[in-house]
Write a protein that holds these residues in place. Structure first.
Motif, PDB file in Angstrom:
ATOM      1  N   ASP A  26      23.047   1.837  -4.634  1.00 53.61           N
ATOM      2  CA  ASP A  26      22.286   0.753  -5.264  1.00 53.61           C
ATOM      3  C   ASP A  26      22.226  -0.470  -4.352  1.00 53.61           C
ATOM      4  O   ASP A  26      21.194  -1.154  -4.276  1.00 53.61           O
ATOM      5  CB  ASP A  26      22.908   0.380  -6.608  1.00 53.61           C
ATOM      6  N   HIS A  27      23.337  -0.759  -3.668  1.00 46.27           N
ATOM      7  CA  HIS A  27      23.361  -1.912  -2.763  1.00 46.27           C
ATOM      8  C   HIS A  27      22.376  -1.707  -1.615  1.00 46.27           C
ATOM      9  O   HIS A  27      21.594  -2.614  -1.284  1.00 46.27           O
ATOM     10  CB  HIS A  27      24.772  -2.107  -2.217  1.00 46.27           C
ATOM     11  N   LEU A  28      22.404  -0.545  -0.986  1.00 40.36           N
ATOM     12  CA  LEU A  28      21.529  -0.287   0.155  1.00 40.36           C
ATOM     13  C   LEU A  28      20.060  -0.335  -0.256  1.00 40.36           C
ATOM     14  O   LEU A  28      19.229  -0.953   0.424  1.00 40.36           O
ATOM     15  CB  LEU A  28      21.859   1.073   0.769  1.00 40.36           C
ATOM     16  N   VAL A  29      19.735   0.307  -1.368  1.00 36.47           N
ATOM     17  CA  VAL A  29      18.343   0.327  -1.820  1.00 36.47           C
ATOM     18  C   VAL A  29      17.900  -1.070  -2.237  1.00 36.47           C
ATOM     19  O   VAL A  29      16.758  -1.466  -2.003  1.00 36.47           O
ATOM     20  CB  VAL A  29      18.163   1.344  -2.963  1.00 36.47           C
ATOM     21  N   GLU A  30      18.798  -1.826  -2.835  1.00 42.43           N
ATOM     22  CA  GLU A  30      18.450  -3.203  -3.216  1.00 42.43           C
ATOM     23  C   GLU A  30      18.120  -4.038  -1.982  1.00 42.43           C
ATOM     24  O   GLU A  30      17.215  -4.883  -2.020  1.00 42.43           O
ATOM     25  CB  GLU A  30      19.599  -3.844  -3.990  1.00 42.43           C
ATOM     26  N   ALA A  31      18.831  -3.809  -0.879  1.00 43.16           N
ATOM     27  CA  ALA A  31      18.504  -4.514   0.363  1.00 43.16           C
ATOM     28  C   ALA A  31      17.088  -4.165   0.807  1.00 43.16           C
ATOM     29  O   ALA A  31      16.318  -5.049   1.220  1.00 43.16           O
ATOM     30  CB  ALA A  31      19.511  -4.155   1.451  1.00 43.16           C
ATOM     31  N   HIS A  89      15.023  -6.602   3.205  1.00 35.11           N
ATOM     32  CA  HIS A  89      16.018  -6.608   4.269  1.00 35.11           C
ATOM     33  C   HIS A  89      16.312  -5.167   4.695  1.00 35.11           C
ATOM     34  O   HIS A  89      17.412  -4.644   4.476  1.00 35.11           O
ATOM     35  CB  HIS A  89      17.288  -7.338   3.815  1.00 35.11           C
ATOM     36  N   ASP A  90      15.309  -4.537   5.299  1.00 37.00           N
ATOM     37  CA  ASP A  90      15.462  -3.142   5.704  1.00 37.00           C
ATOM     38  C   ASP A  90      16.572  -2.958   6.732  1.00 37.00           C
ATOM     39  O   ASP A  90      17.121  -1.865   6.858  1.00 37.00           O
ATOM     40  CB  ASP A  90      14.132  -2.619   6.266  1.00 37.00           C
ATOM     41  N   SER A  91      16.899  -4.017   7.451  1.00 31.17           N
ATOM     42  CA  SER A  91      17.978  -3.942   8.438  1.00 31.17           C
ATOM     43  C   SER A  91      19.315  -3.616   7.792  1.00 31.17           C
ATOM     44  O   SER A  91      20.236  -3.116   8.449  1.00 31.17           O
ATOM     45  CB  SER A  91      18.082  -5.268   9.187  1.00 31.17           C
ATOM     46  N   HIS A  92      19.464  -3.907   6.497  1.00 35.79           N
ATOM     47  CA  HIS A  92      20.715  -3.662   5.779  1.00 35.79           C
ATOM     48  C   HIS A  92      20.543  -2.618   4.673  1.00 35.79           C
ATOM     49  O   HIS A  92      21.382  -2.515   3.784  1.00 35.79           O
ATOM     50  CB  HIS A  92      21.248  -4.964   5.182  1.00 35.79           C
ATOM     51  N   GLY A  93      19.447  -1.863   4.761  1.00 32.35           N
ATOM     52  CA  GLY A  93      19.148  -0.880   3.726  1.00 32.35           C
ATOM     53  C   GLY A  93      19.669   0.504   4.063  1.00 32.35           C
ATOM     54  O   GLY A  93      20.692   0.674   4.730  1.00 32.35           O
ATOM     55  N   LYS A 150      17.291  -5.447  12.503  1.00 26.11           N
ATOM     56  CA  LYS A 150      15.851  -5.657  12.621  1.00 26.11           C
ATOM     57  C   LYS A 150      15.335  -5.115  13.953  1.00 26.11           C
ATOM     58  O   LYS A 150      14.181  -4.697  14.051  1.00 26.11           O
ATOM     59  CB  LYS A 150      15.516  -7.140  12.441  1.00 26.11           C
ATOM     60  N   CYS A 151      16.198  -5.119  14.967  1.00 23.95           N
ATOM     61  CA  CYS A 151      15.820  -4.469  16.230  1.00 23.95           C
ATOM     62  C   CYS A 151      15.706  -2.957  16.012  1.00 23.95           C
ATOM     63  O   CYS A 151      14.791  -2.309  16.540  1.00 23.95           O
ATOM     64  CB  CYS A 151      16.852  -4.763  17.312  1.00 23.95           C
ATOM     65  N   ARG A 152      16.626  -2.394  15.242  1.00 26.43           N
ATOM     66  CA  ARG A 152      16.550  -0.958  14.928  1.00 26.43           C
ATOM     67  C   ARG A 152      15.267  -0.638  14.185  1.00 26.43           C
ATOM     68  O   ARG A 152      14.589   0.347  14.474  1.00 26.43           O
ATOM     69  CB  ARG A 152      17.772  -0.545  14.092  1.00 26.43           C
ATOM     70  N   VAL A 153      14.921  -1.477  13.196  1.00 25.22           N
ATOM     71  CA  VAL A 153      13.702  -1.248  12.420  1.00 25.22           C
ATOM     72  C   VAL A 153      12.477  -1.331  13.332  1.00 25.22           C
ATOM     73  O   VAL A 153      11.555  -0.511  13.238  1.00 25.22           O
ATOM     74  CB  VAL A 153      13.606  -2.257  11.262  1.00 25.22           C
ATOM     75  N   ALA A 154      12.465  -2.325  14.226  1.00 24.51           N
ATOM     76  CA  ALA A 154      11.338  -2.463  15.150  1.00 24.51           C
ATOM     77  C   ALA A 154      11.216  -1.243  16.055  1.00 24.51           C
ATOM     78  O   ALA A 154      10.112  -0.754  16.322  1.00 24.51           O
ATOM     79  CB  ALA A 154      11.502  -3.728  15.995  1.00 24.51           C
ATOM     80  N   MET A 155      12.347  -0.715  16.521  1.00 26.36           N
ATOM     81  CA  MET A 155      12.316   0.494  17.341  1.00 26.36           C
ATOM     82  C   MET A 155      11.710   1.651  16.567  1.00 26.36           C
ATOM     83  O   MET A 155      10.896   2.420  17.083  1.00 26.36           O
ATOM     84  CB  MET A 155      13.726   0.864  17.795  1.00 26.36           C
ATOM     85  N   GLY A 156      12.114   1.774  15.281  1.00 22.60           N
ATOM     86  CA  GLY A 156      11.600   2.860  14.463  1.00 22.60           C
ATOM     87  C   GLY A 156      10.098   2.784  14.264  1.00 22.60           C
ATOM     88  O   GLY A 156       9.442   3.817  14.087  1.00 22.60           O
ATOM     89  N   LYS A 157       9.577   1.572  14.289  1.00 26.47           N
ATOM     90  CA  LYS A 157       8.137   1.384  14.109  1.00 26.47           C
ATOM     91  C   LYS A 157       7.385   1.304  15.434  1.00 26.47           C
ATOM     92  O   LYS A 157       6.165   1.137  15.444  1.00 26.47           O
ATOM     93  CB  LYS A 157       7.887   0.100  13.310  1.00 26.47           C
ATOM     94  N   GLY A 158       8.111   1.390  16.557  1.00 26.44           N
ATOM     95  CA  GLY A 158       7.471   1.296  17.858  1.00 26.44           C
ATOM     96  C   GLY A 158       6.918  -0.080  18.155  1.00 26.44           C
ATOM     97  O   GLY A 158       5.902  -0.215  18.846  1.00 26.44           O
ATOM     98  N   GLN A 159       7.611  -1.122  17.661  1.00 24.37           N
ATOM     99  CA  GLN A 159       7.125  -2.485  17.808  1.00 24.37           C
ATOM    100  C   GLN A 159       8.000  -3.285  18.759  1.00 24.37           C
ATOM    101  O   GLN A 159       9.185  -2.989  18.939  1.00 24.37           O
ATOM    102  CB  GLN A 159       7.093  -3.188  16.441  1.00 24.37           C
ATOM    103  N   GLU A 160       7.420  -4.330  19.348  1.00 23.74           N
ATOM    104  CA  GLU A 160       8.181  -5.303  20.125  1.00 23.74           C
ATOM    105  C   GLU A 160       8.713  -6.390  19.193  1.00 23.74           C
ATOM    106  O   GLU A 160       8.189  -6.607  18.096  1.00 23.74           O
ATOM    107  CB  GLU A 160       7.310  -5.934  21.203  1.00 23.74           C
ATOM    108  N   ILE A 163       9.187   1.652  -1.604  1.00 23.39           N
ATOM    109  CA  ILE A 163       9.837   1.075  -0.430  1.00 23.39           C
ATOM    110  C   ILE A 163       9.254   1.733   0.813  1.00 23.39           C
ATOM    111  O   ILE A 163       9.330   2.958   0.958  1.00 23.39           O
ATOM    112  CB  ILE A 163      11.355   1.293  -0.490  1.00 23.39           C
ATOM    113  N   PRO A 164       8.669   0.972   1.726  1.00 23.24           N
ATOM    114  CA  PRO A 164       8.068   1.576   2.924  1.00 23.24           C
ATOM    115  C   PRO A 164       9.144   2.003   3.919  1.00 23.24           C
ATOM    116  O   PRO A 164       9.911   1.179   4.413  1.00 23.24           O
ATOM    117  CB  PRO A 164       7.197   0.445   3.486  1.00 23.24           C
ATOM    118  N   LEU A 165       9.197   3.294   4.221  1.00 22.93           N
ATOM    119  CA  LEU A 165      10.158   3.830   5.177  1.00 22.93           C
ATOM    120  C   LEU A 165       9.420   4.335   6.412  1.00 22.93           C
ATOM    121  O   LEU A 165       8.432   5.061   6.290  1.00 22.93           O
ATOM    122  CB  LEU A 165      10.974   4.969   4.554  1.00 22.93           C
TER     123      LEU A 165
END
Length: 374
Positions: free
Chosen positions: A55-60, A65-69, A211-221, A348-350
């Motif tokens: 519940d905590h992770l999904v709430e993030a 705050h996908d960086s903490h999800g 957030k750097c991890r999330v950006a990597m997953g999306k192929g973003q700078e 939730i967009p994954l």
């Protein structure tokens, strides 16, 4: 189970999109939470713990705050195998003196330990008006704002300072190599009749590692002005945080963010837990959090009309001409509440890397998740 990498940050960034590609797939919150619960139970968590952590992770994720999800599972699961994260631990009081309360977590899930420790602080603050909490020896506690919300829901004010003990990620002001953690701060104020609860929760780095991890997953700078590469040069490549040697995050607001980050390590590490973020405690492969928190009853703070004064202040701030492109002045916590409503409705967009990670962990644990994530 996935081999534990030397670098816990790399664990959470080691999955590529694979068959999922780079497109974003929305997943309903209840289905995602059930998928996470199944993974956690398969990894040894009892039902109650699996529910709290999921519940905590999904709430993030719901709050943006996908960086903490749920992406943090890529770090948690290998840590269990390595004995760095111990399922089914609970908060243990190891010291009490007046308003002071010291709690140990036994390297358990931080989402459980910090929640239980905060409950203890709430009980004491309700009884005595004030509690000063020192939390130590807890694995990653996740989104710190969650514990602020726990206090504000109880009608209490909370101020929390957290240090992050793992491979350092943040360069000091005017420095070129990482020495500090992202060391978050949270200040929470309970709701009044006119004003929703104010929840200020931020890393003292210019951006979170997640957030750097999330950006990597999306192929973003990344945006300019956030990162240094391993040579101390400015970069927009989030991948530098997951290399060896790694790059560094810059502190939030230059010397001001550096000062706040340092004080988090002083309060939560050196003073509260005997675990400052120094090389002696930076065991690569684990992520430990320590927290120093002050929780108090605002009704005993000397101003009986604090709620009315707060409402006047917020109304005055809101009555500010807005900059071009802005609709309104937003109070701390409001963007997260709005995002939560949108994601509850739309899913939730994954990204592909996160979906690939969940799928891989499910196969390793013998848990079928495809239907829940479809």
């Amino acid at each position: 189970m996935t081999e534990t990498p030397k670098d816990p940050f790399a664990a959470a960034a080691s999955f590529n999109a694979g068959v999922y590609g780079t497109s974003i797939r929305p997943v309903q919150a209840d289905r995602l939470a059930e998928a996470v619960r199944r993974l956690l139970r398969a990894a040894g968590s009892e039902e109650g713990e699996a529910r709290v952590v999921a519940d905590h992770l999904v709430e993030a994720n719901l709050r943006g705050h996908d960086s903490h999800g749920v992406g943090m599972l890529a770090m948690y699961m290998p840590a269990i195998v390595a004995g760095l994260l111990r399922p089914n631990q609970h908060a243990t009081v190891i010291g009490e003196s007046g308003p002071f309360l010291s709690v140990s977590g036994g390297s358990g899930y931080g989402q459980v330990i910090a929640r239980e420790a905060t409950d203890l602080a709430i009980q004491r603050a309700r009884r005595d008006g004030l509690a000063v909490l020192s939390l130590r020896d807890s694995h990653h506690i996740g989104r710190v704002g969650s514990y602020g919300e726990q206090c504000s829901d109880a009608g209490l004010v909370a101020m929390a300072f957290v240090n992050v003990v793992t491979r350092p990620a943040v360069a000091p002001h005017d420095g070129t190599r990482p020495r500090l953690g992202t060391n978050p701060i949270c200040i929470a104020i309970p709701a009044t009749q006119a004003t929703p609860a104010l929840i200020l929760d931020f890393a003292t780095s210019a951006v979170a590692v997640g957030k750097c991890r999330v950006a990597m997953g999306k192929g973003q700078e990344m945006a300019p002005g956030l990162l240094l590469d391993s040579h101390g040069e400015a970069t927009r490549d989030p991948g530098v945080m997951f290399q060896d040697p790694s790059g560094a995050l810059l502190p939030l607001g230059g010397h001001k963010g550096f000062g706040l980050s340092l004080m988090c390590d002083v309060l939560a590490g050196a003073l509260a837990s005997a675990m400052p973020g120094t090389p002696a405690h930076q065991d690569s492969g684990r992520v430990m959090n320590n927290m120093f928190a002050i929780v108090f009853d605002p009704a005993r703070g000397g101003n009986a009309q604090w709620a009315a004064d707060l409402d006047d202040l917020v109304a005055y701030i809101r009555d500010t001409p807005t900059a071009p492109g802005a609709d309104a002045i937003q109070m701390p916590g409001e963007p997260e509440s709005r995002t939560r409503g949108q994601r509850l409705a739309d899913g939730i967009p994954l990204d592909g890397a996160t979906l690939a990670m969940l799928d891989s962990l499910g196969r390793e644990c013998g848990v079928e998740l495809a239907e829940l994530l479809a």
